[in-house]
Design a protein around this motif. Structure first.
Motif, PDB file in Angstrom:
ATOM      1  N   UNK A 210       0.824  -1.211   0.000  1.00 56.37           N
ATOM      2  CA  UNK A 210       0.000   0.000   0.000  1.00 56.37           C
ATOM      3  C   UNK A 210       0.858   1.261   0.000  1.00 56.37           C
ATOM      4  N   UNK A 211       1.908   1.253   0.808  1.00 59.67           N
ATOM      5  CA  UNK A 211       2.800   2.413   0.869  1.00 59.67           C
ATOM      6  C   UNK A 211       3.521   2.616  -0.464  1.00 59.67           C
ATOM      7  N   UNK A 212       3.936   1.532  -1.107  1.00 56.94           N
ATOM      8  CA  UNK A 212       4.599   1.644  -2.407  1.00 56.94           C
ATOM      9  C   UNK A 212       3.636   2.177  -3.470  1.00 56.94           C
ATOM     10  N   UNK A 213       2.382   1.740  -3.434  1.00 58.79           N
ATOM     11  CA  UNK A 213       1.383   2.248  -4.372  1.00 58.79           C
ATOM     12  C   UNK A 213       1.143   3.741  -4.158  1.00 58.79           C
ATOM     13  N   UNK A 214       1.057   4.162  -2.894  1.00 58.50           N
ATOM     14  CA  UNK A 214       0.874   5.586  -2.583  1.00 58.50           C
ATOM     15  C   UNK A 214       2.070   6.389  -3.072  1.00 58.50           C
ATOM     16  N   UNK A 215       3.268   5.846  -2.876  1.00 55.92           N
ATOM     17  CA  UNK A 215       4.492   6.512  -3.323  1.00 55.92           C
ATOM     18  C   UNK A 215       4.472   6.710  -4.838  1.00 55.92           C
ATOM     19  N   UNK A 216       4.100   5.670  -5.575  1.00 55.60           N
ATOM     20  CA  UNK A 216       4.013   5.767  -7.040  1.00 55.60           C
ATOM     21  C   UNK A 216       2.992   6.831  -7.455  1.00 55.60           C
ATOM     22  N   UNK A 217       1.843   6.853  -6.787  1.00 50.08           N
ATOM     23  CA  UNK A 217       0.820   7.854  -7.093  1.00 50.08           C
ATOM     24  C   UNK A 217       1.341   9.265  -6.829  1.00 50.08           C
ATOM     25  N   UNK A 218       2.008   9.448  -5.711  1.00 48.78           N
ATOM     26  CA  UNK A 218       2.559  10.763  -5.383  1.00 48.78           C
ATOM     27  C   UNK A 218       3.622  11.186  -6.398  1.00 48.78           C
ATOM     28  N   UNK A 219       4.438  10.244  -6.859  1.00 51.96           N
ATOM     29  CA  UNK A 219       5.427  10.571  -7.887  1.00 51.96           C
ATOM     30  C   UNK A 219       4.751  11.011  -9.184  1.00 51.96           C
ATOM     31  N   UNK A 220       3.695  10.313  -9.572  1.00 52.25           N
ATOM     32  CA  UNK A 220       2.949  10.690 -10.778  1.00 52.25           C
ATOM     33  C   UNK A 220       2.366  12.097 -10.635  1.00 52.25           C
ATOM     34  N   UNK A 221       1.787  12.384  -9.462  1.00 53.64           N
ATOM     35  CA  UNK A 221       1.212  13.705  -9.222  1.00 53.64           C
ATOM     36  C   UNK A 221       2.290  14.784  -9.233  1.00 53.64           C
ATOM     37  N   UNK A 222       3.445  14.488  -8.638  1.00 54.47           N
ATOM     38  CA  UNK A 222       4.554  15.440  -8.623  1.00 54.47           C
ATOM     39  C   UNK A 222       5.037  15.723 -10.041  1.00 54.47           C
ATOM     40  N   UNK A 223       5.185  14.684 -10.841  1.00 56.72           N
ATOM     41  CA  UNK A 223       5.614  14.876 -12.231  1.00 56.72           C
ATOM     42  C   UNK A 223       4.609  15.709 -13.014  1.00 56.72           C
ATOM     43  N   UNK A 224       3.321  15.468 -12.798  1.00 59.23           N
ATOM     44  CA  UNK A 224       2.282  16.248 -13.486  1.00 59.23           C
ATOM     45  C   UNK A 224       2.361  17.719 -13.083  1.00 59.23           C
ATOM     46  N   UNK A 225       2.559  17.976 -11.790  1.00 57.45           N
ATOM     47  CA  UNK A 225       2.683  19.360 -11.320  1.00 57.45           C
ATOM     48  C   UNK A 225       3.917  20.039 -11.895  1.00 57.45           C
ATOM     49  N   UNK A 226       5.034  19.319 -11.917  1.00 59.35           N
ATOM     50  CA  UNK A 226       6.262  19.900 -12.463  1.00 59.35           C
ATOM     51  C   UNK A 226       6.092  20.226 -13.947  1.00 59.35           C
ATOM     52  N   UNK A 227       5.416  19.356 -14.681  1.00 59.58           N
ATOM     53  CA  UNK A 227       5.164  19.628 -16.100  1.00 59.58           C
ATOM     54  C   UNK A 227       4.289  20.863 -16.275  1.00 59.58           C
ATOM     55  N   UNK A 228       3.274  20.993 -15.447  1.00 56.79           N
ATOM     56  CA  UNK A 228       2.382  22.165 -15.508  1.00 56.79           C
ATOM     57  C   UNK A 228       3.145  23.445 -15.156  1.00 56.79           C
ATOM     58  N   UNK A 229       3.983  23.381 -14.134  1.00 59.12           N
ATOM     59  CA  UNK A 229       4.792  24.547 -13.748  1.00 59.12           C
ATOM     60  C   UNK A 229       5.720  24.936 -14.892  1.00 59.12           C
ATOM     61  N   UNK A 230       6.327  23.932 -15.520  1.00 58.75           N
ATOM     62  CA  UNK A 230       7.242  24.215 -16.640  1.00 58.75           C
ATOM     63  C   UNK A 230       6.512  24.928 -17.778  1.00 58.75           C
ATOM     64  N   UNK A 231       5.305  24.469 -18.117  1.00 58.27           N
ATOM     65  CA  UNK A 231       4.527  25.120 -19.177  1.00 58.27           C
ATOM     66  C   UNK A 231       4.222  26.574 -18.815  1.00 58.27           C
ATOM     67  N   UNK A 232       3.794  26.788 -17.563  1.00 59.36           N
ATOM     68  CA  UNK A 232       3.442  28.141 -17.135  1.00 59.36           C
ATOM     69  C   UNK A 232       4.644  29.069 -17.086  1.00 59.36           C
ATOM     70  N   UNK A 233       5.758  28.561 -16.565  1.00 57.35           N
ATOM     71  CA  UNK A 233       6.955  29.395 -16.442  1.00 57.35           C
ATOM     72  C   UNK A 233       7.453  29.821 -17.813  1.00 57.35           C
ATOM     73  N   UNK A 234       7.411  28.919 -18.789  1.00 56.60           N
ATOM     74  CA  UNK A 234       7.923  29.243 -20.121  1.00 56.60           C
ATOM     75  C   UNK A 234       7.087  30.305 -20.828  1.00 56.60           C
TER      76      UNK A 234
END
Length: 103
Positions: free
Chosen positions: A40-64
């Motif tokens: 369960x903890x590993x699944x949560x970790x994977x989900x959080x990584x996916x969410x973090x990557x999505x946020x970083x991609x969105x920030x990159x689009x906005x910053x550019x």
């Protein structure tokens, strides 16, 4: 003077207790639940990584989209998150008078 209590548990009895513990339901079920919790903890970790990557991609689009951001990103060691944080704190960099020293 004779002691009123028995001495330590004997080796035979200790071995019996260890064998009983090895076959204990608590040990077996505890391992199952620990494995389940770890999964369960590993699944949560994977989900959080996916969410973090999505946020970083969105920030990159906005910053550019921000004027001057590309120039800031050209500086070694300065990334999208740093530029985004900097601009979010100071606002439009064009609002500042920049005086460059003569070389």
């Amino acid at each position: 003077m004779e002691s009123t209590y028995k001495r330590a548990v004997g080796l035979k009895r200790a071995k019996k207790l260890v064998n009983a513990a090895r076959n204990s339901v608590g040990i077996q079920e505890g391992q199952k639940m620990a494995r389940k919790q770890l999964n369960n903890l590993l699944e949560r970790y994977e989900l959080l990584l996916e969410q973090l990557n999505a946020l970083e991609n969105e920030i990159e689009k906005l910053v550019k989209e921000i004027p001057g951001a590309e120039e800031m990103l050209s500086v070694d060691g300065i990334g999208v998150i740093t530029v985004g944080g900097f601009i979010s704190q100071i606002g439009d960099i064009n609002n500042f008078n920049i005086i460059l020293p003569e070389l």
